[in-house]
Structures are given as C-alpha cells and as structure tokens.
Write a protein that holds these residues in place. Sequence first.
Motif, PDB file in Angstrom:
ATOM      1  N   SER A 158       0.839  -1.191   0.000  1.00  0.00           N
ATOM      2  CA  SER A 158       0.000   0.000   0.000  1.00  0.00           C
ATOM      3  C   SER A 158       0.879   1.247   0.000  1.00  0.00           C
ATOM      4  O   SER A 158       1.892   1.287   0.706  1.00  0.00           O
ATOM      5  CB  SER A 158      -0.882   0.011   1.246  1.00  0.00           C
ATOM      6  OG  SER A 158      -1.528   1.256   1.393  1.00  0.00           O
ATOM      7  N   PRO A 159       0.498   2.254  -0.748  1.00  0.00           N
ATOM      8  CA  PRO A 159       1.280   3.492  -0.769  1.00  0.00           C
ATOM      9  C   PRO A 159       1.346   4.192   0.590  1.00  0.00           C
ATOM     10  O   PRO A 159       2.203   5.036   0.813  1.00  0.00           O
ATOM     11  CB  PRO A 159       0.562   4.373  -1.790  1.00  0.00           C
ATOM     12  CG  PRO A 159      -0.312   3.484  -2.565  1.00  0.00           C
ATOM     13  CD  PRO A 159      -0.581   2.280  -1.730  1.00  0.00           C
ATOM     14  N   TYR A 160       0.451   3.855   1.495  1.00  0.00           N
ATOM     15  CA  TYR A 160       0.485   4.469   2.823  1.00  0.00           C
ATOM     16  C   TYR A 160       1.761   4.123   3.590  1.00  0.00           C
ATOM     17  O   TYR A 160       2.134   4.819   4.524  1.00  0.00           O
ATOM     18  CB  TYR A 160      -0.738   4.053   3.645  1.00  0.00           C
ATOM     19  CG  TYR A 160      -2.012   4.706   3.158  1.00  0.00           C
ATOM     20  CD1 TYR A 160      -2.201   6.074   3.279  1.00  0.00           C
ATOM     21  CD2 TYR A 160      -3.012   3.951   2.570  1.00  0.00           C
ATOM     22  CE1 TYR A 160      -3.359   6.682   2.826  1.00  0.00           C
ATOM     23  CE2 TYR A 160      -4.177   4.541   2.115  1.00  0.00           C
ATOM     24  CZ  TYR A 160      -4.347   5.909   2.249  1.00  0.00           C
ATOM     25  OH  TYR A 160      -5.494   6.509   1.795  1.00  0.00           O
ATOM     26  N   TRP A 161       2.443   3.049   3.201  1.00  0.00           N
ATOM     27  CA  TRP A 161       3.707   2.692   3.850  1.00  0.00           C
ATOM     28  C   TRP A 161       4.794   3.722   3.577  1.00  0.00           C
ATOM     29  O   TRP A 161       5.786   3.785   4.300  1.00  0.00           O
ATOM     30  CB  TRP A 161       4.169   1.302   3.409  1.00  0.00           C
ATOM     31  CG  TRP A 161       3.432   0.213   4.117  1.00  0.00           C
ATOM     32  CD1 TRP A 161       2.429  -0.553   3.617  1.00  0.00           C
ATOM     33  CD2 TRP A 161       3.633  -0.223   5.465  1.00  0.00           C
ATOM     34  NE1 TRP A 161       1.990  -1.435   4.563  1.00  0.00           N
ATOM     35  CE2 TRP A 161       2.725  -1.255   5.715  1.00  0.00           C
ATOM     36  CE3 TRP A 161       4.500   0.168   6.478  1.00  0.00           C
ATOM     37  CZ2 TRP A 161       2.661  -1.904   6.935  1.00  0.00           C
ATOM     38  CZ3 TRP A 161       4.433  -0.481   7.691  1.00  0.00           C
ATOM     39  CH2 TRP A 161       3.519  -1.503   7.912  1.00  0.00           C
ATOM     40  N   TYR A 162       4.624   4.546   2.556  1.00  0.00           N
ATOM     41  CA  TYR A 162       5.611   5.597   2.293  1.00  0.00           C
ATOM     42  C   TYR A 162       5.648   6.624   3.418  1.00  0.00           C
ATOM     43  O   TYR A 162       6.621   7.361   3.563  1.00  0.00           O
ATOM     44  CB  TYR A 162       5.333   6.276   0.954  1.00  0.00           C
ATOM     45  CG  TYR A 162       5.522   5.373  -0.240  1.00  0.00           C
ATOM     46  CD1 TYR A 162       6.649   4.569  -0.354  1.00  0.00           C
ATOM     47  CD2 TYR A 162       4.574   5.315  -1.248  1.00  0.00           C
ATOM     48  CE1 TYR A 162       6.835   3.738  -1.435  1.00  0.00           C
ATOM     49  CE2 TYR A 162       4.756   4.482  -2.347  1.00  0.00           C
ATOM     50  CZ  TYR A 162       5.885   3.697  -2.427  1.00  0.00           C
ATOM     51  OH  TYR A 162       6.060   2.876  -3.502  1.00  0.00           O
ATOM     52  N   LEU A 163       4.572   6.688   4.202  1.00  0.00           N
ATOM     53  CA  LEU A 163       4.575   7.576   5.365  1.00  0.00           C
ATOM     54  C   LEU A 163       5.640   7.159   6.378  1.00  0.00           C
ATOM     55  O   LEU A 163       6.214   8.010   7.060  1.00  0.00           O
ATOM     56  CB  LEU A 163       3.194   7.593   6.019  1.00  0.00           C
ATOM     57  CG  LEU A 163       2.089   8.224   5.184  1.00  0.00           C
ATOM     58  CD1 LEU A 163       0.738   8.041   5.865  1.00  0.00           C
ATOM     59  CD2 LEU A 163       2.372   9.683   4.933  1.00  0.00           C
ATOM     60  N   LEU A 164       5.912   5.864   6.463  1.00  0.00           N
ATOM     61  CA  LEU A 164       6.984   5.399   7.346  1.00  0.00           C
ATOM     62  C   LEU A 164       8.333   5.908   6.859  1.00  0.00           C
ATOM     63  O   LEU A 164       9.178   6.303   7.665  1.00  0.00           O
ATOM     64  CB  LEU A 164       6.986   3.868   7.437  1.00  0.00           C
ATOM     65  CG  LEU A 164       8.061   3.243   8.321  1.00  0.00           C
ATOM     66  CD1 LEU A 164       7.954   3.729   9.751  1.00  0.00           C
ATOM     67  CD2 LEU A 164       7.968   1.726   8.265  1.00  0.00           C
ATOM     68  N   THR A 165       8.541   5.930   5.559  1.00  0.00           N
ATOM     69  CA  THR A 165       9.775   6.479   4.995  1.00  0.00           C
ATOM     70  C   THR A 165       9.923   7.950   5.384  1.00  0.00           C
ATOM     71  O   THR A 165      11.005   8.390   5.789  1.00  0.00           O
ATOM     72  CB  THR A 165       9.771   6.350   3.458  1.00  0.00           C
ATOM     73  OG1 THR A 165       9.514   5.001   3.099  1.00  0.00           O
ATOM     74  CG2 THR A 165      11.094   6.789   2.869  1.00  0.00           C
ATOM     75  N   ALA A 166       8.836   8.697   5.280  1.00  0.00           N
ATOM     76  CA  ALA A 166       8.869  10.115   5.658  1.00  0.00           C
ATOM     77  C   ALA A 166       9.148  10.275   7.149  1.00  0.00           C
ATOM     78  O   ALA A 166       9.921  11.158   7.554  1.00  0.00           O
ATOM     79  CB  ALA A 166       7.538  10.778   5.300  1.00  0.00           C
ATOM     80  N   PHE A 167       8.551   9.422   7.979  1.00  0.00           N
ATOM     81  CA  PHE A 167       8.779   9.495   9.420  1.00  0.00           C
ATOM     82  C   PHE A 167      10.247   9.232   9.763  1.00  0.00           C
ATOM     83  O   PHE A 167      10.830   9.934  10.593  1.00  0.00           O
ATOM     84  CB  PHE A 167       7.880   8.494  10.148  1.00  0.00           C
ATOM     85  CG  PHE A 167       8.169   8.411  11.618  1.00  0.00           C
ATOM     86  CD1 PHE A 167       7.754   9.417  12.471  1.00  0.00           C
ATOM     87  CD2 PHE A 167       8.859   7.338  12.139  1.00  0.00           C
ATOM     88  CE1 PHE A 167       8.026   9.348  13.830  1.00  0.00           C
ATOM     89  CE2 PHE A 167       9.144   7.259  13.491  1.00  0.00           C
ATOM     90  CZ  PHE A 167       8.719   8.266  14.338  1.00  0.00           C
ATOM     91  N   VAL A 168      10.838   8.234   9.131  1.00  0.00           N
ATOM     92  CA  VAL A 168      12.249   7.922   9.385  1.00  0.00           C
ATOM     93  C   VAL A 168      13.123   9.106   8.974  1.00  0.00           C
ATOM     94  O   VAL A 168      14.039   9.502   9.703  1.00  0.00           O
ATOM     95  CB  VAL A 168      12.669   6.632   8.655  1.00  0.00           C
ATOM     96  CG1 VAL A 168      14.168   6.415   8.737  1.00  0.00           C
ATOM     97  CG2 VAL A 168      11.937   5.432   9.226  1.00  0.00           C
TER      98      VAL A 168
END
Length: 67
Positions: A26-36
């Motif tokens: 899911s593209p929502y996992w890219y939010l984890l990249t932004a958080f890191v």
Amino acid sequence: MNIDRAVLMFAGLMVLLSLALGFYVSPYWYLLTAFVGLNLIQASFTGFCPAALIFKKLGCKSGVAFE
C-alpha cells in the motif's frame, strides 16, 4: 557495533522495508519512509534519537553522535 552504526543500519533497513511495502502492499507505507527521514533530521539538530536509547539499553557501545 556502536550506537551510531546501529542507528544508521536500523534507519536504512526501515527505509528499504517501507519502500518495498509501499510498492507491493500500500502506498500508505511511504509515510513510514517520511517518518524515518524526519526523525533523522530532528536527531541531527537535537541529538535525541529514540532508537539510540533502545540500542543503548540493548548494550551497544557509545558512539560519537549518540552516547
């Protein structure tokens, strides 16, 4: 392994994992990249990193950036 290297390794693994999950799940996992990324930026300014505290409790040696 010292805390600095452990934090960098963990951040790199989290970025790669979140990119793979974002692509395949899911593209929502890219939010984890932004958080890191945001966490790395704030750690560079403040010197506070939650992952460094965890690695310290796990017994990693102190590094230059995180003691």
